[in-house]
Design a protein around this motif. Structure first.
Motif, mmCIF file in Angstrom:
data_model
loop_
_atom_site.group_PDB
_atom_site.id
_atom_site.type_symbol
_atom_site.label_atom_id
_atom_site.label_comp_id
_atom_site.label_asym_id
_atom_site.label_seq_id
_atom_site.Cartn_x
_atom_site.Cartn_y
_atom_site.Cartn_z
ATOM 1 N N PRO A 10 0.820 -1.136 -0.065
ATOM 2 C CA PRO A 10 0.010 -0.124 0.095
ATOM 3 C C PRO A 10 0.991 1.253 -0.130
ATOM 4 O O PRO A 10 1.956 1.243 0.096
ATOM 5 C CB PRO A 10 -0.896 -0.161 1.279
ATOM 6 N N HIS A 32 1.765 -1.490 -9.234
ATOM 7 C CA HIS A 32 0.535 -1.921 -8.803
ATOM 8 C C HIS A 32 -0.105 -2.980 -9.724
ATOM 9 O O HIS A 32 -1.162 -3.542 -9.738
ATOM 10 C CB HIS A 32 -0.448 -0.715 -8.639
ATOM 11 N N ARG A 64 -8.238 -6.255 -1.181
ATOM 12 C CA ARG A 64 -8.640 -5.155 -1.519
ATOM 13 C C ARG A 64 -8.301 -4.654 -2.981
ATOM 14 O O ARG A 64 -8.757 -3.968 -3.623
ATOM 15 C CB ARG A 64 -7.873 -3.916 -0.705
ATOM 16 N N ILE A 65 -7.342 -5.228 -3.547
ATOM 17 C CA ILE A 65 -6.837 -4.651 -4.910
ATOM 18 C C ILE A 65 -7.089 -5.903 -5.864
ATOM 19 O O ILE A 65 -6.756 -5.700 -7.229
ATOM 20 C CB ILE A 65 -5.212 -4.536 -4.916
ATOM 21 N N ASN A 124 -13.735 -5.692 -7.438
ATOM 22 C CA ASN A 124 -14.265 -4.343 -7.847
ATOM 23 C C ASN A 124 -14.927 -4.363 -9.290
ATOM 24 O O ASN A 124 -14.933 -5.327 -9.845
ATOM 25 C CB ASN A 124 -12.798 -3.618 -8.452
#
Lengths: 260, 236, 250
Positions: free
Chosen positions: C35, C197, C241-242, C247
């Motif tokens: 992060p 990322h 989260r990623i 998403n």
């Protein structure tokens, strides 16, 4: 006052005034050279944050930008020989031009120092990092990467500096130097056609500043040819083509808000 | 000739009397210049038909010629014009009744006006176009949006340049000696030549100007802090 | 052959790197994830001393530096053995693409101009920019600029190339072309440390993945190990989260 106005005199005065243009330009050139050297010497301690020298630079800058050029002229002309006497230097026979160029040079140097510092700092930090990452020494990074870009950024400010200097030289006559304004006054007194000489004088100054400005604009074009030509910055009002935000800022940033 | 440090102090006191003159010249030229400059800037930005060109010519002329030249042209030219008009219209006024300082006021205001025009222009340019659009979208008139949204922000943006202009005119006021006005500079010349102590007198004058300049810079910084508090984008 | 030992760094009171040790072998591609604020970029920039570690040791190839006693000559040496590709490309604005690649060859490696030119043209062609040799960066797209940046790094023939979020500043449609180039280089066996990322890229290309958080290395292993079988809770949280499936937004 004086003789009645006669426009013919304006034209006949022009060549006479041009005789002294050389002196004016000599002062400009000499002071610019001196000023740039002084400017570098003063800017370096501030950019590299060298302790004592940095404060001295600050005082120099404050003084030369905080007092009128006219006062500086008198101060150095009358004062310098006196101060240097105890040290054994005898300047009483030095030509007036020496004091003139020295004073204008130191004065210009103060503005030049800020110009140098601001334009170097305006170069994107990433450029320097890339240079270091590739293994360049600080000197190589500065001379090959930072300086060329800083030059292009500095030109608008430099342009204003030069033109301000040109206008300031009109005060040199107070020390007895026969530059253009001094010549104009002499001609006026001689012929009693004052307004005509000053109109001619103004005309010459205009032409010279216009020429200088155009030359420096061309230099700027050359030095920033790697940039995309900026489109007009969007403004609330439509502006004429000349005068991007950058040049307007530079116009004022040189610090010369008005007269001497 | 020996240096006489104590005379610097004496000279300082003698010069004090001339400070009001210097300050009044500065103040008049800055204030009148601002008005002239604001009008000029507006004319140019709104491209008023003939007036915009005149305004531009005016700015170009002033910025391309020395302030001293302006003073000399006004000093020798204005009386001619006034007397000529007076003859023609039968006024009883003659240029002779204009006090010397009047020429300084008029000339310096004209000089200041051109530089102020650029200051105003830059200040207004600094205000983002989106601000006006936002103002209009909530229903403000042009005048309201100018007065309430644009000008306050323009003022904050223009402050540093305004301060520079004030300082520029302060320094420029020294030219008034050329029309026999006794400002700090002229007084210094008098004190210097009567006492035959040039360096000390001019140093005192320099120190006074230096002090006034620093004062103006400090005041400007304070005002900028308050007026520009919303804008911490620059160097805080 | 890159060995970072006990690297620590603070910015003021904020300790950004806490006693980090990391080894990278020749030919390895190591991807560092984490992060924001985890210290991954700072760690990367310590390798070529764009950030100065408070303490620790750095070894690149057979060159060794003690960070508490690093001298200017040491730093220069370090930088000559490494190369960096920046998030903001940082191409020399006043030089053309070709000149950008040639610059360090001429000035740092002191190659003769003809030789430098030959090598640079070859490299630019390799990254697909043979037609843009004489363009200034201001006229190149982000993806093109970054590819020039990669060519510039390759030209130095360094022991390791450091990639600092090479695609983060790019428009999405340009990311692919840059990743392609980086993939190709990885296949050739160049040692790389990449902060990114781009998870897909990490999965495909990395030999090893290092997950950092709060200034420490939380977990490291092969992409399989870290992505499919994370051991630490923090790693699991981060991945959750990623990971794209979670998403619905871009």
């Amino acid at each position: 006052m004086g003789a009645p106005f006669d426009i013919g005199y304006v034209f006949s005065f022009l060549p006479k005034l041009l005789d002294t243009l050389g002196v004016t330009l000599l002062i400009v050139a000499g002071s610019l050279l001196t000023g740039i050297v002084a400017g570098f010497l003063v800017a370096l301690p501030r950019m590299y944050k060298i302790p004592v020298l940095r404060t001295l630079s600050g005082v120099y800058l404050s003084f030369f930008r905080g007092t009128p050029i006219l006062i500086q002229l008198f101060l150095f002309y009358y004062g310098l020989p006196e101060i240097l006497k105890p040290v054994g230097l005898d300047l009483t026979r030095a030509p007036v031009m020496f004091f003139v160029i020295l004073t204008y040079g130191l004065h210009t140097g103060a503005y030049a120092a800020e110009m140098i510092r601001a334009s170097v700092e305006a170069v994107d930090r990433g450029q320097v990092e890339a240079a270091y990452a590739a293994g360049m020494t600080p000197y190589q990074a500065f001379s090959r990467i930072v300086l060329p870009q800083a030059l292009g950024i500095a030109v608008p400010v430099f342009s204003n500096l030069v033109i301000a200097l040109l206008k300031d030289t009109s005060l040199a006559f107070t020390l007895g130097v026969m530059e253009m304004t001094g010549k104009a006054q002499t001609l006026g007194t001689l012929t009693q056609h004052f307004i005509e000489t000053y109109i001619a004088l103004a005309f010459i100054y205009l032409i010279i500043s216009f020429t200088l400005e155009k030359m420096l604009l061309a230099a700027e074009r050359r030095l920033t040819r790697h940039e995309n030509r900026e489109e007009k910055r969007e403004s609330i009002f439509r502006l004429k083509k000349r005068g991007s935000y950058r040049t307007v800022l530079a116009d004022i940033h040189a610090g010369k808000g008005g007269g001497a | 000739m020996q240096l006489d440090p104590s005379f610097i102090w004496t000279a300082f006191w003698q010069l004090l009397g001339a400070i009001p003159t210097t300050l009044s010249i500065t103040a008049v030229s800055v204030l009148a210049g601002f008005v002239i400059g604001a009008v000029t800037a507006m004319l140019r930005m709104y491209r008023a038909p003939v007036l915009a060109q005149i305004a531009s010519a005016y700015v170009t002329f002033i910025r391309g010629t020395p302030m001293l030249t302006h003073l000399l042209i006004i000093y020798f030219g204005l009386p001619m014009i006034i007397d000529g008009l007076a003859e023609h219209f039968g006024w009883s006024f003659r240029s002779v009744s204009i006090p010397m300082i009047g020429f300084a006021y008029i000339s310096f205001s004209i000089t200041a006006g051109a530089y102020m025009s650029e200051v105003v222009r830059a200040g207004i340019l600094a205000v983002d176009r989106g601000q006006v659009e936002a103002a209009q979208s909530v229903g403000m008139t042009t005048f309201q949006s100018l007065r309430r949204i644009v000008f306050p922000q323009a003022l904050a943006a223009a402050l540093p340049n305004l301060a520079n202009s004030v300082i520029g005119m302060l320094h420029g006021s020294t030219l008034a000696f050329a029309v026999s006005v006794v400002d700090i500079n002229a007084k210094a010349q008098i004190v210097a030549s009567t006492n035959w102590k040039f360096f000390e007198a001019y140093l005192a004058a320099a120190l006074i100007f230096w002090g006034l300049t620093v004062l103006i810079e400090r005041v400007a910084a304070l005002i900028e802090k308050r007026v520009g508090a919303y804008n911490r984008g620059g160097v805080a | 052959m890159i060995a970072l030992s006990n690297i620590s760094k603070s910015f003021g009171r904020n300790q950004v790197l806490q006693d980090i040790s990391l080894n990278v072998n020749r030919g390895e591609v190591v991807v560092i994830l984490g992060p924001s604020g985890s210290g991954k970029t700072t760690l990367l920039r310590c390798v070529n001393y764009l950030e100065k570690p408070g303490s620790g040791q750095i070894a690149v190839g057979d060159f060794h530096v003690d960070c508490s006693r690093a001298r200017r000559g040491d730093i220069l040496q370090l930088r000559r053995k490494t190369a960096m590709v920046f998030q903001q490309y940082n191409l020399f604005r006043h030089k053309t693409a070709l000149e950008n690649v040639m610059e360090a060859l001429l000035v740092v490696k002191k190659l003769p101009a003809a030789e430098a030119r030959k090598r640079s043209i070859a490299l630019l062609e390799k990254v697909g920019l043979g037609a843009k040799l004489n363009e200034y960066p201001s006229r190149l797209s982000g993806g093109q600029q970054q590819r020039v940046g990669i060519a510039r790094a390759l030209a130095l023939e360094p022991e390791v190339i450091l990639f600092d979020e090479p695609t983060s500043a790019l428009d999405p449609e340009l990311v692919g072309e840059v990743l392609e180039v980086i993939r190709a280089i990885a296949r050739e066996g160049i040692t790389m440390i990449v902060v990114t990322h781009e998870m897909g890229f990490a999965r495909d290309v990395a030999n090893r993945v290092v997950f950092m958080d709060g200034g420490v290395i939380v977990e490291e292993g092969t992409p399989d190990e870290v992505f499919q079988h994370p051991k630490e809770e923090r790693t699991k949280q981060f991945l959750r989260r990623i990971t794209p499936e979670a998403n619905y937004s871009i």
